[in-house]
Scaffold this active site. Structure first.
Site, PDB file in Angstrom:
ATOM      1  N   GLU A 162      -6.325   5.204  13.326  1.00  0.00           N
ATOM      2  CA  GLU A 162      -7.277   4.298  13.953  1.00  0.00           C
ATOM      3  C   GLU A 162      -8.014   4.892  15.142  1.00  0.00           C
ATOM      4  O   GLU A 162      -8.965   4.283  15.647  1.00  0.00           O
ATOM      5  CB  GLU A 162      -6.604   2.983  14.363  1.00  0.00           C
ATOM      6  N   ALA A 197      -7.674  -8.737  15.200  1.00  0.00           N
ATOM      7  CA  ALA A 197      -7.298  -7.767  16.229  1.00  0.00           C
ATOM      8  C   ALA A 197      -5.804  -7.801  16.555  1.00  0.00           C
ATOM      9  O   ALA A 197      -5.365  -7.144  17.502  1.00  0.00           O
ATOM     10  CB  ALA A 197      -8.106  -8.025  17.507  1.00  0.00           C
ATOM     11  N   ASP A 232      -3.231  -6.419  15.353  1.00  0.00           N
ATOM     12  CA  ASP A 232      -2.559  -5.119  15.387  1.00  0.00           C
ATOM     13  C   ASP A 232      -2.612  -4.501  16.778  1.00  0.00           C
ATOM     14  O   ASP A 232      -1.736  -3.716  17.154  1.00  0.00           O
ATOM     15  CB  ASP A 232      -3.210  -4.141  14.396  1.00  0.00           C
ATOM     16  N   HIS A 277      -1.283   2.003  16.014  1.00  0.00           N
ATOM     17  CA  HIS A 277      -1.558   0.822  16.855  1.00  0.00           C
ATOM     18  C   HIS A 277      -0.527   0.725  17.987  1.00  0.00           C
ATOM     19  O   HIS A 277       0.183  -0.278  18.137  1.00  0.00           O
ATOM     20  CB  HIS A 277      -1.555  -0.459  16.009  1.00  0.00           C
ATOM     21  N   TYR A 288      -1.452   4.823  10.390  1.00  0.00           N
ATOM     22  CA  TYR A 288      -1.840   3.877  11.431  1.00  0.00           C
ATOM     23  C   TYR A 288      -0.661   3.702  12.383  1.00  0.00           C
ATOM     24  O   TYR A 288       0.492   3.552  11.946  1.00  0.00           O
ATOM     25  CB  TYR A 288      -2.201   2.509  10.832  1.00  0.00           C
ATOM     26  N   LYS A 346       1.278   2.065   7.230  1.00  0.00           N
ATOM     27  CA  LYS A 346       1.577   1.305   8.446  1.00  0.00           C
ATOM     28  C   LYS A 346       2.470   2.107   9.388  1.00  0.00           C
ATOM     29  O   LYS A 346       3.087   3.094   9.004  1.00  0.00           O
ATOM     30  CB  LYS A 346       2.252  -0.020   8.092  1.00  0.00           C
ATOM     31  N   ARG A 380       0.838  -1.183   0.000  1.00  0.00           N
ATOM     32  CA  ARG A 380       0.000   0.000   0.000  1.00  0.00           C
ATOM     33  C   ARG A 380       0.886   1.250   0.000  1.00  0.00           C
ATOM     34  O   ARG A 380       2.073   1.181   0.284  1.00  0.00           O
ATOM     35  CB  ARG A 380      -0.923   0.003   1.219  1.00  0.00           C
TER      36      ARG A 380
END
Length: 373
Positions: free
Chosen positions: A118, A268, A270, A96, A94, A75, A15
């Protein structure tokens, strides 16, 4: 504003933070965009397309970070990327952070303003920048689970939808949010026998109303959870607490009681995973066995369908990227409480309560942290 997009370097992550369409929009608003060379090549976005959209092509990640004021990624930054972050940067991606102490400490040390996709919210309490990837991950969880159920992949040798005269596979989905809803939808489409569990009765009512007698919508407690997991051929972990570590709902003891060759897919992961036996895997080595149960725990699952995922993500993130660039980071955060909810680390302080509690760190209210920007 100068907006930099490095090439993603996580295992099998193709991505890219901005599509050529998004670049064109940002340039139209008077901003400069620098793209690391070949950042989108794997999914059909060439350097030439980015240049035609108005971007400058930069030779490598250090050049991108040196040049940019805001870094837009997909990411979380890996260690060598985090070493490039400076206090003048705004990082929008993101993150996390809750289960990732090393990343949190590096972001604190960088002094950068770090906004996590997120945890950005909307007026309905949803997570608009997580939702598109949750949709992808929910649908992919069934594709991956169906593949893992094949004998060659270590599974039970069960076809998800069965055939006339042979019962379909039993699928249990833990959590009825965006991931769970999409997993349920695809499971039903493939003809599986589906059970979904949630502890929100309104969520269960909505699922029951949509699917009627095609699913079992059960209130989640120890008894219903254990029974549904032990009976299942495929279990999807689709539980999320925004910004916080996922609860370990399925114990190692439950895993031990599952059928040999059954499959779990922990979406889940991540956020640490909701299975006690789960550990993050990669697209290169996506599965492992515990007590003869196949575990699929790929931490960047939507990366496998990177073109679809990138376009869906950009549709959601671009308005926020534009707001940060057009207004400046401080003003954009001050004027939009939902974007402010995305602020996880700011000038060396943790500004998301879930992250602070998960790692036992001091917490600074994001409103107060804005003074340092």
């Amino acid at each position: 504003m100068r907006i930099g997009v490095p090439r993603e370097i996580k295992n099998h992550e193709y991505r890219v933070g901005l599509t050529p369409m998004a670049v064109r929009e940002l340039v139209h608003h008077g901003h400069q965009v620098g793209i690391e060379t070949q950042a989108g090549a794997a999914i059909g976005f060439s350097n030439e397309e980015y240049q035609q959209a108005g971007a400058e092509i930069l030779a490598d990640a250090p050049r991108v970070f040196d040049w940019a004021e805001m870094i837009v990624k997909v990411k979380e930054p890996l260690a060598n990327e985090r070493a490039l972050l400076k206090s003048h940067h705004t990082l929008f991606t993101y993150l996390h952070l809750a289960p990732d102490e090393a990343q949190t400490q590096d972001l604190i040390k960088s002094g950068a303003v770090c906004i996590a996709y997120e945890t950005v919210t909307d007026r309905l309490g949803g997570l608009p920048l997580l939702a598109p990837m949750s949709e992808v991950a929910g649908r992919m969880s069934i594709q991956a689970g169906a593949h893992c159920l094949e004998i060659a992949q270590g599974g039970r040798g069960v076809l998800l939808g069965g055939v006339p005269g042979v019962a379909p596979a039993k699928v249990t989905v833990i959590g009825g949010g965006v991931v769970g809803h999409n997993a349920v939808d695809l499971s039903i489409g493939l003809g599986a026998d589906v059970t979904v569990l949630d502890n929100n009765i309104d969520t269960l009512r909505a699922l029951d109303k949509q699917y009627r007698n095609r699913i079992r919508a059960l209130y989640s407690n120890r008894e219903t959870l254990e029974q549904s997991v032990l009976e299942a051929d495929l279990v999807i972990g689709a539980v999320l607490i925004p910004g916080a570590a996922a609860p370990k709902l399925v114990s190692a003891e439950m895993i031990k009681g599952m059928k040999a060759g059954a499959v779990i897919v922990d979406v889940a992961i991540d956020q640490g995973g909701c299975f006690e036996t789960a550990r993050a895997t990669t697209h290169a080595e996506p599965t492992y066995l515990v007590d003869d149960v196949v575990h699929y725990c790929v931490a960047n699952m939507p990366g496998a369908v990177a073109r679809t995922s990138t376009m869906a993500l950009n549709n959601a993130t671009l308005p926020f990227t534009l707001a940060l660039a057009n207004k400046g980071v401080k003003q954009a955060l001050q004027q939009d409480v939902h974007l402010l909810h995305g602020l996880n680390v700011c000038r060396g302080k943790v500004t998301h309560r879930g992250v602070a509690e998960a790692q036992k760190l001091d917490f600074l209210k994001p409103e107060e942290a804005l003074a340092a920007i």
